[in-house]
Write a protein that holds these residues in place. Sequence first.
Motif, PDB file in Angstrom:
ATOM      1  N   UNK A 131       0.825  -1.206   0.000  1.00  0.00           N
ATOM      2  CA  UNK A 131       0.000   0.000   0.000  1.00  0.00           C
ATOM      3  C   UNK A 131       0.862   1.261   0.000  1.00  0.00           C
ATOM      4  N   UNK A 132       1.861   1.296   0.862  1.00  0.00           N
ATOM      5  CA  UNK A 132       2.741   2.462   0.960  1.00  0.00           C
ATOM      6  C   UNK A 132       3.493   2.673  -0.350  1.00  0.00           C
ATOM      7  N   UNK A 133       4.020   1.590  -0.901  1.00  0.00           N
ATOM      8  CA  UNK A 133       4.748   1.700  -2.166  1.00  0.00           C
ATOM      9  C   UNK A 133       3.846   2.202  -3.290  1.00  0.00           C
ATOM     10  N   UNK A 134       2.639   1.645  -3.384  1.00  0.00           N
ATOM     11  CA  UNK A 134       1.700   2.038  -4.431  1.00  0.00           C
ATOM     12  C   UNK A 134       1.327   3.512  -4.312  1.00  0.00           C
ATOM     13  N   UNK A 135       1.048   3.950  -3.086  1.00  0.00           N
ATOM     14  CA  UNK A 135       0.656   5.341  -2.862  1.00  0.00           C
ATOM     15  C   UNK A 135       1.794   6.293  -3.222  1.00  0.00           C
ATOM     16  N   UNK A 292       9.573  16.606  -5.078  1.00  0.00           N
ATOM     17  CA  UNK A 292       8.301  16.835  -4.398  1.00  0.00           C
ATOM     18  C   UNK A 292       7.659  15.581  -3.847  1.00  0.00           C
ATOM     19  N   UNK A 293       8.058  14.411  -4.343  1.00  0.00           N
ATOM     20  CA  UNK A 293       7.475  13.171  -3.844  1.00  0.00           C
ATOM     21  C   UNK A 293       8.252  12.523  -2.721  1.00  0.00           C
ATOM     22  N   UNK A 294       9.387  13.124  -2.349  1.00  0.00           N
ATOM     23  CA  UNK A 294      10.271  12.478  -1.376  1.00  0.00           C
ATOM     24  C   UNK A 294       9.684  12.410   0.025  1.00  0.00           C
ATOM     25  N   UNK A 295       8.982  13.468   0.437  1.00  0.00           N
ATOM     26  CA  UNK A 295       8.425  13.524   1.778  1.00  0.00           C
ATOM     27  C   UNK A 295       6.996  14.054   1.706  1.00  0.00           C
ATOM     28  N   UNK A 296       6.244  13.836   2.753  1.00  0.00           N
ATOM     29  CA  UNK A 296       4.823  14.180   2.733  1.00  0.00           C
ATOM     30  C   UNK A 296       4.564  15.659   2.440  1.00  0.00           C
ATOM     31  N   UNK A 297       5.284  16.622   3.046  1.00  0.00           N
ATOM     32  CA  UNK A 297       4.972  18.032   2.766  1.00  0.00           C
ATOM     33  C   UNK A 297       5.322  18.494   1.355  1.00  0.00           C
ATOM     34  N   UNK A 298       5.993  17.652   0.576  1.00  0.00           N
ATOM     35  CA  UNK A 298       6.494  18.095  -0.721  1.00  0.00           C
ATOM     36  C   UNK A 298       5.446  18.371  -1.768  1.00  0.00           C
ATOM     37  N   UNK A 320      10.075   6.848  -0.059  1.00  0.00           N
ATOM     38  CA  UNK A 320       9.998   7.985  -0.981  1.00  0.00           C
ATOM     39  C   UNK A 320      11.308   8.714  -1.175  1.00  0.00           C
ATOM     40  N   UNK A 321      12.076   8.887  -0.088  1.00  0.00           N
ATOM     41  CA  UNK A 321      13.312   9.659  -0.204  1.00  0.00           C
ATOM     42  C   UNK A 321      14.350   8.960  -1.083  1.00  0.00           C
ATOM     43  N   UNK A 322      14.683   7.683  -0.819  1.00  0.00           N
ATOM     44  CA  UNK A 322      15.652   7.025  -1.707  1.00  0.00           C
ATOM     45  C   UNK A 322      15.147   6.886  -3.136  1.00  0.00           C
ATOM     46  N   UNK A 323      13.844   6.661  -3.302  1.00  0.00           N
ATOM     47  CA  UNK A 323      13.285   6.576  -4.654  1.00  0.00           C
ATOM     48  C   UNK A 323      13.476   7.891  -5.393  1.00  0.00           C
TER      49      UNK A 323
END
Length: 340
Positions: A131-135, A292-298, A320-323
């Motif tokens: 779920x986390x990866x997909x989101x 912008x996708x690395x962390x939630x506030x981005x 998200x950050x390493x991706x």
Amino acid sequence: MIIGLVSILLLVFFLPLLLKPVEKNLEMFLFIMGFLAAIISGVWNTSLFVKAAMDPIYISLTVLLAGLLFRWYQEPLEKSIRSLSRKMPYPIFIGSVTIVLGLVSSVITAIIAALVLVLIVTTLHLDRQSEIRFVILSCFSIGLGAALTPLGEPLSTIAISKLNEDFFFLVRLIGPEVFAALLIFGTLAALLVSPPKIGKRTMRVERSSETYEEILVRSLKIYFFIAGLTFLGAGFEPLINQYFLDLNSKFLYWINMISAVLDNATLTAAEVSPAMNHITIRSILIGLLMSGGMMIPGNIPNIIAANKLQISSKEWAMFGFPLGLVMMLVFFFAFLLTSR
């Protein structure tokens, strides 16, 4: 001023990862940090207050209306999603959703695309890791795809306005990079997201139907989140104008990783100029969008999906950050090769 703003930036980066109370109240935390940034940089005034009060209204109302519509029509929408997921091979379905959400976000806006993503996730009942990866993969896709037209998100609207270009300018400028990234994210989703186990019930079933109070509270949280980003962007603008604008585009590309916690629309307004060549503008925009996708506030899709699906800042950052960092490296070397 510099020490104060850098301190705020570090707090915004790390406190949500380290302190549970901050993580659970991320929107109000960002609002307070933005208010302090505006005070420290000396940009606080009535005009900024009015702007911060007005900017979130459209987005908050959109989130409220979409939340109500999804609640009222949840059952038929869920049936359609389940039916489609059964008719297609699961990896193809997941990969296609990731790509299509990115593409349509440029027309239906990133906000609506994020809410559609939430509905799909609540219907599929994936295991937590999948779920986390997909989101996160889908939010990367949405954030990038929404930038292709002025309808998708504020960054693209501001860029088109500042550059005095036509509606499809960004499609021509960053379209190839965005389409390539969407294919990468779709492929990764197909490979990394496991299908739900048949007969296994998850917490998601219990949380799939929202009350009216929850819908209203989420809309209010989004309001304060956007207002906080407005304050943060205005507060950091003097620092950006003084130290960043004369930097080489390759340095700007990496410095724009601060978009992981700051409003990328504000950074676009500060950095992009009609005097720049298209290579520089493309480098700046891709750096902002990818980080912008690395962390939630981005990005606004991140905060909507994380809030509804209860994804923590630490859970998001761990994937998200390493991706995002790997994707930024890939496109950085691609820019180096194509700019020769």
